[in-house]
Scaffold this active site. Structure first.
Site, PDB file in Angstrom:
ATOM      1  N   LYS A   1      32.305  32.236  52.578  1.00  0.00           N
ATOM      2  CA  LYS A   1      32.011  31.880  51.670  1.00  0.00           C
ATOM      3  C   LYS A   1      33.889  31.265  51.356  1.00  0.00           C
ATOM      4  O   LYS A   1      34.197  32.853  51.457  1.00  0.00           O
ATOM      5  CB  LYS A   1      31.673  32.234  50.033  1.00  0.00           C
ATOM      6  CG  LYS A   1      32.032  31.862  48.689  1.00  0.00           C
ATOM      7  CD  LYS A   1      31.887  32.106  47.555  1.00  0.00           C
ATOM      8  CE  LYS A   1      32.336  33.394  47.775  1.00  0.00           C
ATOM      9  NZ  LYS A   1      32.063  33.897  46.329  1.00  0.00           N
TER      10      LYS A   1
ATOM     11  N   ARG B   1      25.533  33.896  41.522  1.00  0.00           N
ATOM     12  CA  ARG B   1      25.362  35.132  41.984  1.00  0.00           C
ATOM     13  C   ARG B   1      26.317  36.440  41.512  1.00  0.00           C
ATOM     14  O   ARG B   1      25.021  37.509  41.770  1.00  0.00           O
ATOM     15  CB  ARG B   1      25.228  35.203  43.430  1.00  0.00           C
ATOM     16  CG  ARG B   1      25.992  34.321  44.057  1.00  0.00           C
ATOM     17  CD  ARG B   1      26.916  36.263  44.481  1.00  0.00           C
ATOM     18  NE  ARG B   1      28.410  36.122  45.731  1.00  0.00           N
ATOM     19  CZ  ARG B   1      29.485  36.876  44.873  1.00  0.00           C
ATOM     20  NH1 ARG B   1      29.719  36.980  43.802  1.00  0.00           N
ATOM     21  NH2 ARG B   1      30.475  37.069  46.223  1.00  0.00           N
TER      22      ARG B   1
HETATM   23  N1  LIG Z   1      32.880  41.769  41.304  1.00  0.00           N
HETATM   24  C1  LIG Z   1      32.152  40.250  41.556  1.00  0.00           C
HETATM   25  O1  LIG Z   1      31.131  39.936  42.349  1.00  0.00           O
HETATM   26  C2  LIG Z   1      33.470  38.940  40.915  1.00  0.00           C
HETATM   27  C3  LIG Z   1      32.776  37.615  41.137  1.00  0.00           C
HETATM   28  C4  LIG Z   1      33.903  36.366  40.636  1.00  0.00           C
HETATM   29  C5  LIG Z   1      34.803  36.665  40.226  1.00  0.00           C
HETATM   30  N2  LIG Z   1      34.673  37.679  40.373  1.00  0.00           N
HETATM   31  C6  LIG Z   1      36.188  38.158  38.965  1.00  0.00           C
HETATM   32  O2  LIG Z   1      35.793  38.125  37.504  1.00  0.00           O
HETATM   33  C7  LIG Z   1      36.783  38.122  36.340  1.00  0.00           C
HETATM   34  C8  LIG Z   1      36.698  36.809  35.937  1.00  0.00           C
HETATM   35  O3  LIG Z   1      36.473  35.476  36.323  1.00  0.00           O
HETATM   36  P1  LIG Z   1      36.479  34.543  35.760  1.00  0.00           P
HETATM   37  O4  LIG Z   1      35.691  33.484  36.818  1.00  0.00           O
HETATM   38  O5  LIG Z   1      35.253  33.960  34.110  1.00  0.00           O
HETATM   39  O6  LIG Z   1      37.867  34.088  35.422  1.00  0.00           O
HETATM   40  P2  LIG Z   1      38.091  32.879  33.802  1.00  0.00           P
HETATM   41  O7  LIG Z   1      40.132  33.699  34.446  1.00  0.00           O
HETATM   42  O8  LIG Z   1      37.395  32.256  33.789  1.00  0.00           O
HETATM   43  O9  LIG Z   1      38.517  34.462  32.827  1.00  0.00           O
HETATM   44  C9  LIG Z   1      38.533  35.423  32.637  1.00  0.00           C
HETATM   45  C10 LIG Z   1      39.025  35.057  31.083  1.00  0.00           C
HETATM   46  O10 LIG Z   1      39.703  36.746  30.854  1.00  0.00           O
HETATM   47  C11 LIG Z   1      40.494  36.761  29.348  1.00  0.00           C
HETATM   48  N3  LIG Z   1      41.335  38.293  29.680  1.00  0.00           N
HETATM   49  C12 LIG Z   1      42.237  38.132  30.995  1.00  0.00           C
HETATM   50  N4  LIG Z   1      42.903  39.698  30.087  1.00  0.00           N
HETATM   51  C13 LIG Z   1      41.832  40.121  29.035  1.00  0.00           C
HETATM   52  C14 LIG Z   1      41.675  41.229  27.998  1.00  0.00           C
HETATM   53  N5  LIG Z   1      42.883  42.070  28.320  1.00  0.00           N
HETATM   54  N6  LIG Z   1      41.082  41.666  27.295  1.00  0.00           N
HETATM   55  C15 LIG Z   1      39.870  40.473  27.334  1.00  0.00           C
HETATM   56  N7  LIG Z   1      40.249  39.069  27.510  1.00  0.00           N
HETATM   57  C16 LIG Z   1      40.689  39.419  28.182  1.00  0.00           C
HETATM   58  C17 LIG Z   1      41.443  35.132  30.253  1.00  0.00           C
HETATM   59  O11 LIG Z   1      41.248  34.745  28.661  1.00  0.00           O
HETATM   60  C18 LIG Z   1      40.244  34.478  30.374  1.00  0.00           C
HETATM   61  O12 LIG Z   1      39.514  33.845  29.455  1.00  0.00           O
HETATM   62  C19 LIG Z   1      38.343  37.798  37.328  1.00  0.00           C
HETATM   63  O13 LIG Z   1      38.663  38.782  37.650  1.00  0.00           O
HETATM   64  C20 LIG Z   1      37.459  37.407  39.390  1.00  0.00           C
HETATM   65  O14 LIG Z   1      38.599  37.955  40.075  1.00  0.00           O
HETATM   66  C21 LIG Z   1      34.328  39.083  40.217  1.00  0.00           C
END
Ligand SMILES: NC(=O)c1ccc[n+]([C@@H]2O[C@H](COP(=O)([O-])OP(=O)(O)OC[C@H]3O[C@@H](n4cnc5c(N)ncnc54)[C@H](O)[C@@H]3O)[C@@H](O)[C@H]2O)c1
Length: 344
Positions: free
Chosen positions: A79, A123
């Site tokens: 990916k 996933r």
């Molecule tokens: N662990 C995993 O397998 C995995 C996989 C994909 C994404 N992620 C992580 O998940 C996170 C979210 O991804 P997404 O695609 O939903 O992003 P996104 O940008 O769509 O959403 C993130 C949200 O977090 C909010 N936010 C930021 N700081 C905040 C705070 N202090 N309090 C409350 N809200 C806050 C933002 O306003 C935003 O709406 C990212 O950090 C990404 O790297 C992890």
């Protein structure tokens, strides 16, 4: 003997959906299977490579996530996923976008290139959902979602699939617009649930049976005194919990500790790297629980902290299922790499 022609199938996001891309029950089962296979040594996966450039913050990157899955899947792939946090507000695009390539282990040639964006979100939700099957209280009824972005839509979908008795969903984000938009969408999908929106994490977290954080924050949001006994916590994003939340937890698990620590950003990884907890204090990995080597939840009062980092093998596993379905349904576009290879 067949020709030396090389072709692969291309699947758009719409075609991925037509082949079950939004079928969370399937994705949960596939993710559970791949976590089990990994624990049995039947997968292979180098560390994630993160491409960064000048002035990148930690959420701006393009990650390469290769993996091979054995068992009945027997497929290699990768990916390639980009992340730009300002995409939703600046361009009306998702933060993350991905292409996934599947390769045939017999020839190592590509067999399919497909949208990986939807599969990646599905996933990611499913890892928390499989965790919920083993680590959450069976009578869990309330969920706090911190972050009203893409990931928490699929986190919720997976939790509701794993624990259908959930009744109460609290959604928190810094942006009240995103909270409203999130709830508007989810209310249509889940008419029997009650939703509460807030910009204060405390309002969402206090009293919640399940806490999922999927934000782009770089500072902790959740305080330990808000977390109730018996909670199941999934730290999907970065450094979202103060260290005391982990210290207060009876069991601290990951999907893959080596990868969590390699990436350095999640709360438990930082604690290990700062010497705040020792590796021997980490309870184990979800695959070990799935395979019955370690118990999951043992009583209704323990707090269980889960740190899912996400692995390329999960994308390959789900993408392979989508590819198989596309072949049997005749969906997708065949593209030719070559009719005859130029050199052999
Ligand atoms: N662990 C995993 O397998 C995995 C996989 C994909 C994404 N992620 C992580 O998940 C996170 C979210 O991804 P997404 O695609 O939903 O992003 P996104 O940008 O769509 O959403 C993130 C949200 O977090 C909010 N936010 C930021 N700081 C905040 C705070 N202090 N309090 C409350 N809200 C806050 C933002 O306003 C935003 O709406 C990212 O950090 C990404 O790297 C992890």
């Amino acid at each position: 003997m067949d020709s030396k022609k090389a072709q692969f199938l291309y699947l758009s996001q719409k075609e991925v959906i037509e082949c079950g891309g939004l079928d969370m029950a399937m994705v949960l089962d596939k993710v559970e299977e791949v976590l089990s296979l990994r624990d049995k040594g039947e997968t292979s996966m180098p560390d994630k490579i993160s491409l960064k450039w000048k002035d990148c913050d930690i959420n701006t990157r393009i990650n390469a996530m290769p993996g091979y899955v054995g068992g009945n899947c027997n497929t290699g792939g990768i990916k390639w996923i980009g992340s730009k946090p300002e995409n939703p507000s600046k361009h009306g695009l998702p933060r993350a976008s991905a292409l996934t390539i599947l390769n045939d282990p017999e020839t190592a040639l590509p067999i399919c290139i497909l949208d990986g964006t939807l599969i990646s979100a599905m996933r990611t939700g499913a890892v928390t959902g499989v965790g919920a099957r083993y680590l959450a209280r069976k009578d869990s009824s309330s969920v706090a979602l911190i972050g009203a972005g893409t990931q928490n839509h699929t986190q919720l979908k997976a939790i509701l699939t794993a624990l259908p008795d959930i009744k109460d969903v609290r959604v928190c984000d810094l942006s009240s617009d995103r909270v409203e938009e999130f709830i508007r969408y989810e209310k249509c999908e889940n008419t029997k649930l009650s939703f509460k929106g807030t910009t204060e994490a405390r309002d969402a977290v206090e009293g919640a049976d399940i806490i999922v954080s999927a934000t782009t924050t770089v500072k902790p949001i959740v305080k330990s005194e808000w977390v109730k006994d018996g909670a199941y916590i999934s730290n999907v994003g970065n450094y979202e919990y103060e260290y005391d939340v982990v210290r207060k937890s009876s069991k601290v698990l990951a999907d893959n500790w080596q990868a969590v620590i390699h990436r350095e950003h999640q709360t438990a990884a930082r604690m290990v790297l700062n010497g705040e907890i020792q590796k021997q204090d980490l309870y184990g990995e979800l695959g070990e629980v799935i395979n019955g080597k370690k118990p999951g939840r043992e009583n209704n009062s323990e707090i269980i902290f889960f740190s899912p980092i996400g692995m390329g093998i999960e994308d390959v596993m789900v993408a392979r299922e989508i590819y198989d379905r596309s072949i049997s349904k005749g969906i997708g576009t065949w593209l030719t790499l070559w009719d005859e290879p130029y050199w052999i």
